[in-house]
Motif scaffolding. Structure first.
Motif, PDB file in Angstrom:
ATOM      1  N   GLU A 101       0.849  -1.208   0.000  1.00  0.00           N
ATOM      2  CA  GLU A 101       0.000   0.000   0.000  1.00  0.00           C
ATOM      3  C   GLU A 101       0.882   1.255   0.000  1.00  0.00           C
ATOM      4  N   LEU A 102       1.978   1.204   0.770  1.00  0.00           N
ATOM      5  CA  LEU A 102       2.876   2.378   0.837  1.00  0.00           C
ATOM      6  C   LEU A 102       3.648   2.557  -0.471  1.00  0.00           C
ATOM      7  N   ALA A 103       3.992   1.431  -1.114  1.00  0.00           N
ATOM      8  CA  ALA A 103       4.791   1.508  -2.355  1.00  0.00           C
ATOM      9  C   ALA A 103       3.943   1.891  -3.560  1.00  0.00           C
ATOM     10  N   GLY A 104       2.636   1.675  -3.402  1.00  0.00           N
ATOM     11  CA  GLY A 104       1.754   2.041  -4.517  1.00  0.00           C
ATOM     12  C   GLY A 104       2.085   1.242  -5.763  1.00  0.00           C
ATOM     13  N   ASP A 105       2.074   1.901  -6.910  1.00  0.00           N
ATOM     14  CA  ASP A 105       2.284   1.170  -8.177  1.00  0.00           C
ATOM     15  C   ASP A 105       3.747   1.218  -8.619  1.00  0.00           C
ATOM     16  N   THR A 106       4.650   1.479  -7.654  1.00  0.00           N
ATOM     17  CA  THR A 106       6.075   1.536  -8.044  1.00  0.00           C
ATOM     18  C   THR A 106       6.627   0.142  -8.369  1.00  0.00           C
ATOM     19  N   GLY A 107       5.946  -0.876  -7.868  1.00  0.00           N
ATOM     20  CA  GLY A 107       6.467  -2.235  -8.074  1.00  0.00           C
ATOM     21  C   GLY A 107       7.624  -2.580  -7.161  1.00  0.00           C
ATOM     22  N   VAL A 108       7.999  -1.632  -6.270  1.00  0.00           N
ATOM     23  CA  VAL A 108       9.111  -1.906  -5.348  1.00  0.00           C
ATOM     24  C   VAL A 108       8.698  -2.980  -4.346  1.00  0.00           C
ATOM     25  N   ARG A 109       9.551  -3.987  -4.175  1.00  0.00           N
ATOM     26  CA  ARG A 109       9.295  -5.033  -3.182  1.00  0.00           C
ATOM     27  C   ARG A 109      10.265  -4.823  -2.057  1.00  0.00           C
ATOM     28  N   ILE A 110       9.769  -4.354  -0.929  1.00  0.00           N
ATOM     29  CA  ILE A 110      10.624  -4.140   0.244  1.00  0.00           C
ATOM     30  C   ILE A 110      10.904  -5.491   0.891  1.00  0.00           C
ATOM     31  N   PRO A 111      12.158  -5.909   0.965  1.00  0.00           N
ATOM     32  CA  PRO A 111      12.473  -7.204   1.598  1.00  0.00           C
ATOM     33  C   PRO A 111      12.021  -7.236   3.049  1.00  0.00           C
ATOM     34  N   LEU A 112      11.318  -8.312   3.396  1.00  0.00           N
ATOM     35  CA  LEU A 112      10.830  -8.530   4.756  1.00  0.00           C
ATOM     36  C   LEU A 112      11.615  -9.690   5.353  1.00  0.00           C
ATOM     37  N   LEU A 113      12.476  -9.386   6.317  1.00  0.00           N
ATOM     38  CA  LEU A 113      13.294 -10.408   6.961  1.00  0.00           C
ATOM     39  C   LEU A 113      12.671 -10.793   8.295  1.00  0.00           C
ATOM     40  N   TYR A 114      12.945 -12.007   8.739  1.00  0.00           N
ATOM     41  CA  TYR A 114      12.523 -12.445  10.071  1.00  0.00           C
ATOM     42  C   TYR A 114      13.766 -12.546  10.949  1.00  0.00           C
ATOM     43  N   GLY A 115      13.652 -12.132  12.205  1.00  0.00           N
ATOM     44  CA  GLY A 115      14.730 -12.334  13.171  1.00  0.00           C
ATOM     45  C   GLY A 115      14.166 -12.687  14.530  1.00  0.00           C
ATOM     46  N   GLY A 116      14.942 -13.478  15.274  1.00  0.00           N
ATOM     47  CA  GLY A 116      14.483 -13.888  16.610  1.00  0.00           C
ATOM     48  C   GLY A 116      14.744 -15.360  16.815  1.00  0.00           C
ATOM     49  N   SER A 117      15.934 -15.659  17.339  1.00  0.00           N
ATOM     50  CA  SER A 117      16.342 -17.057  17.596  1.00  0.00           C
ATOM     51  C   SER A 117      16.378 -17.910  16.334  1.00  0.00           C
ATOM     52  N   VAL A 118      16.769 -17.288  15.216  1.00  0.00           N
ATOM     53  CA  VAL A 118      17.000 -18.086  14.006  1.00  0.00           C
ATOM     54  C   VAL A 118      18.225 -18.974  14.241  1.00  0.00           C
ATOM     55  N   SER A 119      18.101 -20.233  13.778  1.00  0.00           N
ATOM     56  CA  SER A 119      19.216 -21.162  13.993  1.00  0.00           C
ATOM     57  C   SER A 119      19.262 -22.164  12.853  1.00  0.00           C
ATOM     58  N   GLN A 120      20.222 -23.074  12.927  1.00  0.00           N
ATOM     59  CA  GLN A 120      20.317 -24.114  11.908  1.00  0.00           C
ATOM     60  C   GLN A 120      19.044 -24.957  11.885  1.00  0.00           C
ATOM     61  N   ALA A 121      18.388 -25.040  13.026  1.00  0.00           N
ATOM     62  CA  ALA A 121      17.201 -25.912  13.139  1.00  0.00           C
ATOM     63  C   ALA A 121      15.983 -25.338  12.435  1.00  0.00           C
ATOM     64  N   ASN A 122      15.918 -24.019  12.289  1.00  0.00           N
ATOM     65  CA  ASN A 122      14.677 -23.431  11.763  1.00  0.00           C
ATOM     66  C   ASN A 122      14.866 -22.517  10.558  1.00  0.00           C
ATOM     67  N   ILE A 123      16.100 -22.221  10.171  1.00  0.00           N
ATOM     68  CA  ILE A 123      16.306 -21.209   9.119  1.00  0.00           C
ATOM     69  C   ILE A 123      15.629 -21.599   7.807  1.00  0.00           C
ATOM     70  N   ARG A 124      15.667 -22.869   7.469  1.00  0.00           N
ATOM     71  CA  ARG A 124      15.049 -23.273   6.200  1.00  0.00           C
ATOM     72  C   ARG A 124      13.526 -23.102   6.238  1.00  0.00           C
ATOM     73  N   ASP A 125      12.945 -23.349   7.409  1.00  0.00           N
ATOM     74  CA  ASP A 125      11.490 -23.176   7.537  1.00  0.00           C
ATOM     75  C   ASP A 125      11.096 -21.717   7.283  1.00  0.00           C
ATOM     76  N   TYR A 126      11.901 -20.794   7.833  1.00  0.00           N
ATOM     77  CA  TYR A 126      11.567 -19.371   7.668  1.00  0.00           C
ATOM     78  C   TYR A 126      11.823 -18.930   6.227  1.00  0.00           C
ATOM     79  N   VAL A 127      12.970 -19.275   5.678  1.00  0.00           N
ATOM     80  CA  VAL A 127      13.329 -18.789   4.339  1.00  0.00           C
ATOM     81  C   VAL A 127      12.373 -19.336   3.271  1.00  0.00           C
ATOM     82  N   ALA A 128      11.790 -20.495   3.527  1.00  0.00           N
ATOM     83  CA  ALA A 128      10.875 -21.110   2.546  1.00  0.00           C
ATOM     84  C   ALA A 128       9.526 -20.380   2.481  1.00  0.00           C
ATOM     85  N   LEU A 129       9.226 -19.580   3.472  1.00  0.00           N
ATOM     86  CA  LEU A 129       7.908 -18.919   3.515  1.00  0.00           C
ATOM     87  C   LEU A 129       7.803 -17.868   2.412  1.00  0.00           C
ATOM     88  N   PRO A 130       6.649 -17.770   1.763  1.00  0.00           N
ATOM     89  CA  PRO A 130       6.524 -16.896   0.580  1.00  0.00           C
ATOM     90  C   PRO A 130       6.814 -15.428   0.841  1.00  0.00           C
TER      91      PRO A 130
END
Ligand SMILES: O=C(CO)[C@H](O)COP(=O)(O)O
Length: 261
Positions: free
Chosen positions: A198-227
């Motif tokens: 909504e903020l980017a409007g029709d610019t087509g800009v995709r603001i990267p959305l990262l997740y942080g908070g106890s990311v580890s080898q055990a869960n990083i693939r689960d998070y990165v796979a999310l759309p």
């Protein structure tokens, strides 16, 4: 910014004095992240220039952990965007929950800092997060939307291409934190994507959305796979260079499938 990159970064927080930081940077100097992955490290200020110098020709970007919104002046203990840029950094982290909790950072100062960072050509990594109480009372989405809208108020649509957002639930951060369920993160990021669209409007800009908070080898693939997760921002699990490189390499398959989709 490559619209399909996956970002994997780490902040060393208040760890690694100059000698250790330079040694860590040298251990990362020849690291080549797998295709589709952009990586960055954020050292303490005491080593920012040295780490930038060591990693100048590497595949890794370097960032700063905070900044002041003024370019100069009587701000004891503070560091400005021009100083960060002169050190060679290209990213600045703004609004981390530890700055909000302990050092008076507010949504309003985050906005001032974001606009100053963009004025000086620094990519802004805006940290947002819900507290345990906000999560418990079911107002996480409203809280995060407010943080994003205030942080980006007055930012031109052109400059949104130099913005990244890290969703870091306060209750997931640090050794006492519990990593957020991937299903919860997916829902939050989908809602955040709607806010930034909504903020980017029709610019087509995709603001990267990262997740942080106890990311580890055990869960990083689960998070990165999310759309709607465009990367992760890692603390403890990535402070050692070998651990950081292993984490990055461990998602190469997930990232290949993600960017091919
Ligand atoms: O800033 C963070 C990542 O650099 C965030 O605080 C997460 O820290 P972690 O819980 O130690 O991964």
């Amino acid at each position: 910014m490559d619209q399909k990159s996956v970002w994997i970064g780490t902040s060393w927080k208040m760890n690694k004095g100059p000698a250790e930081a330079i040694a860590a940077a040298r251990a990362l100097e020849s690291f080549q992240p797998p295709k589709g992955i952009r990586s960055f490290v954020i050292p303490p200020f005491t080593s920012l220039r040295d780490v930038c110098s060591v990693l100048e020709d590497s595949a890794l970007l370097v960032g700063a952990q905070n900044m002041h919104w003024e370019d100069s002046g009587a701000w004891t203990g503070e560091v400005s965007a021009p100083m960060i840029a002169e050190c060679g950094a290209s990213i600045v982290e703004i609004g981390h929950s530890e700055r909000r909790q302990h050092f008076g950072e507010t949504d309003w100062t985050v906005n001032l800092k974001v606009r100053a960072a963009l004025r000086h050509g620094l990519r802004s990594l805006i940290c947002i997060g819900d507290t345990a109480e906000e999560f418990e009372f079911g107002v996480s989405q409203e809280t995060l939307a407010r943080q994003v809208k205030i942080a980006l108020h007055g930012v031109s649509r052109k400059d949104l291409g130099q913005v990244m957002i890290a969703y870091e639930p306060v209750w997931a951060i640090g050794s006492a934190g519990r990593p957020a369920e991937a299903s919860f993160v997916s829902g939050i990021h989908t809602k955040l994507r709607a806010v930034v669209r909504e903020l980017a409007g029709d610019t087509g800009v995709r603001i990267p959305l990262l997740y942080g908070g106890s990311v580890s080898q055990a869960n990083i693939r689960d998070y990165v796979a999310l759309p709607d997760v465009d990367g992760v921002f890692v603390g403890r699990a990535a402070w050692e260079p070998a651990d950081f490189m292993t984490l990055v390499e461990s998602v190469s398959g997930v990232v290949s499938r993600k960017i091919a989709a």
